[in-house]
Design a protein around this motif. Structure first.
Motif, mmCIF file in Angstrom:
data_model
loop_
_atom_site.group_PDB
_atom_site.id
_atom_site.type_symbol
_atom_site.label_atom_id
_atom_site.label_comp_id
_atom_site.label_asym_id
_atom_site.label_seq_id
_atom_site.Cartn_x
_atom_site.Cartn_y
_atom_site.Cartn_z
ATOM 1 N N GLN A 1 -3.784 3.916 -1.398
ATOM 2 C CA GLN A 1 -3.947 3.090 -2.589
ATOM 3 C C GLN A 1 -3.265 1.769 -2.273
ATOM 4 O O GLN A 1 -2.217 1.746 -1.619
ATOM 5 C CB GLN A 1 -3.310 3.752 -3.794
ATOM 6 C CG GLN A 1 -3.510 2.978 -5.066
ATOM 7 C CD GLN A 1 -2.947 3.693 -6.282
ATOM 8 O OE1 GLN A 1 -2.248 4.685 -6.163
ATOM 9 N NE2 GLN A 1 -3.249 3.170 -7.450
ATOM 10 N N VAL B 1 -8.493 1.223 -3.251
ATOM 11 C CA VAL B 1 -8.351 2.381 -2.379
ATOM 12 C C VAL B 1 -9.005 2.048 -1.041
ATOM 13 O O VAL B 1 -10.074 1.438 -1.001
ATOM 14 C CB VAL B 1 -9.036 3.619 -2.995
ATOM 15 C CG1 VAL B 1 -9.030 4.797 -2.033
ATOM 16 C CG2 VAL B 1 -8.376 3.995 -4.312
ATOM 17 N N GLU C 1 -13.577 0.373 1.323
ATOM 18 C CA GLU C 1 -12.614 0.004 0.289
ATOM 19 C C GLU C 1 -13.321 -0.158 -1.051
ATOM 20 O O GLU C 1 -14.511 -0.441 -1.111
ATOM 21 C CB GLU C 1 -11.839 -1.259 0.645
ATOM 22 C CG GLU C 1 -12.653 -2.521 0.692
ATOM 23 C CD GLU C 1 -11.830 -3.756 1.013
ATOM 24 O OE1 GLU C 1 -10.625 -3.799 0.705
ATOM 25 O OE2 GLU C 1 -12.396 -4.697 1.577
ATOM 26 N N VAL D 1 -6.255 7.875 3.670
ATOM 27 C CA VAL D 1 -6.558 7.321 2.358
ATOM 28 C C VAL D 1 -5.295 6.630 1.848
ATOM 29 O O VAL D 1 -4.202 7.209 1.915
ATOM 30 C CB VAL D 1 -6.997 8.418 1.361
ATOM 31 C CG1 VAL D 1 -7.294 7.817 -0.013
ATOM 32 C CG2 VAL D 1 -8.206 9.177 1.893
ATOM 33 N N VAL E 1 -1.918 7.998 0.491
ATOM 34 C CA VAL E 1 -2.321 9.042 -0.444
ATOM 35 C C VAL E 1 -2.541 10.337 0.308
ATOM 36 O O VAL E 1 -2.051 11.391 -0.083
ATOM 37 C CB VAL E 1 -3.598 8.639 -1.207
ATOM 38 C CG1 VAL E 1 -4.116 9.793 -2.062
ATOM 39 C CG2 VAL E 1 -3.343 7.408 -2.062
ATOM 40 N N SER F 1 0.836 -1.201 0.000
ATOM 41 C CA SER F 1 0.000 0.000 0.000
ATOM 42 C C SER F 1 0.869 1.249 0.000
ATOM 43 O O SER F 1 2.047 1.199 0.364
ATOM 44 C CB SER F 1 -0.918 0.004 1.222
ATOM 45 O OG SER F 1 -0.155 0.026 2.415
ATOM 46 N N TRP G 1 -12.120 -1.638 -5.186
ATOM 47 C CA TRP G 1 -11.034 -2.252 -5.931
ATOM 48 C C TRP G 1 -11.479 -2.610 -7.350
ATOM 49 O O TRP G 1 -12.656 -2.729 -7.653
ATOM 50 C CB TRP G 1 -10.480 -3.486 -5.231
ATOM 51 C CG TRP G 1 -11.405 -4.655 -5.234
ATOM 52 C CD1 TRP G 1 -11.570 -5.585 -6.226
ATOM 53 C CD2 TRP G 1 -12.316 -5.020 -4.218
ATOM 54 N NE1 TRP G 1 -12.515 -6.508 -5.887
ATOM 55 C CE2 TRP G 1 -13.001 -6.175 -4.655
ATOM 56 C CE3 TRP G 1 -12.629 -4.495 -2.979
ATOM 57 C CZ2 TRP G 1 -13.968 -6.797 -3.885
ATOM 58 C CZ3 TRP G 1 -13.592 -5.115 -2.228
ATOM 59 C CH2 TRP G 1 -14.243 -6.254 -2.675
#
Length: 128
Positions: free
Chosen positions: A81, A100, A116, A79, A71, A68, A118
């Motif tokens: 990604q 995310v 989340e 946050v 962000v 990960s 994806w």
């Protein structure tokens, strides 16, 4: 929440998922946390529901790899990604996920609210 506490939480999440450890995963959340797997789903409510969800993960996935990137971190929200890959046990298909996380942590570093999203890509069956 600060950058260090969110980064530590993400590292523990990684260890729980890669280790396929439902107890470690559940321990990341408060007893009354919400966990929304995808935007259109009803959130799971409470640590026990989260533990039950994560108890299914080791039965369906193997060779999990997770990473990960932060962000954004504010006082109340983190946050990240993320990317994960694993082999689906039943079909031997390799699954790649890019997503995310939006996470709220309390002052103890436990998650109170987890969301989340994806994108999934699957590759053909692989050999053992």
């Amino acid at each position: 929440m600060n950058t260090d506490s969110f980064r530590e939480w993400l590292e523990r999440y990684e260890q729980a998922w890669e280790g396929r450890d439902p107890e470690a995963a559940a321990g990341l959340f408060t007893v009354d946390a919400t966990y929304q797997e995808i935007p259109s789903s009803e959130p799971m409510r409470g640590r026990e529901a989260i533990r039950a969800y994560w108890a299914e993960v080791p039965q369906t996935q193997e060779r999990v790899e997770f990473r990960s990137e932060l962000v954004r971190v504010t006082e109340g929200l983190g946050v990240a990604q993320w990317h994960a890959s694993f082999i689906r046990v039943t079909t031997r298909v390799r699954v790649e996920l890019d997503g995310v996380f939006i996470v709220r942590l309390n002052e103890s570093g436990e998650c109170t609210e987890f969301n989340e999203w994806w994108h999934r890509q699957e590759q053909g069956p692989i050999s053992a």
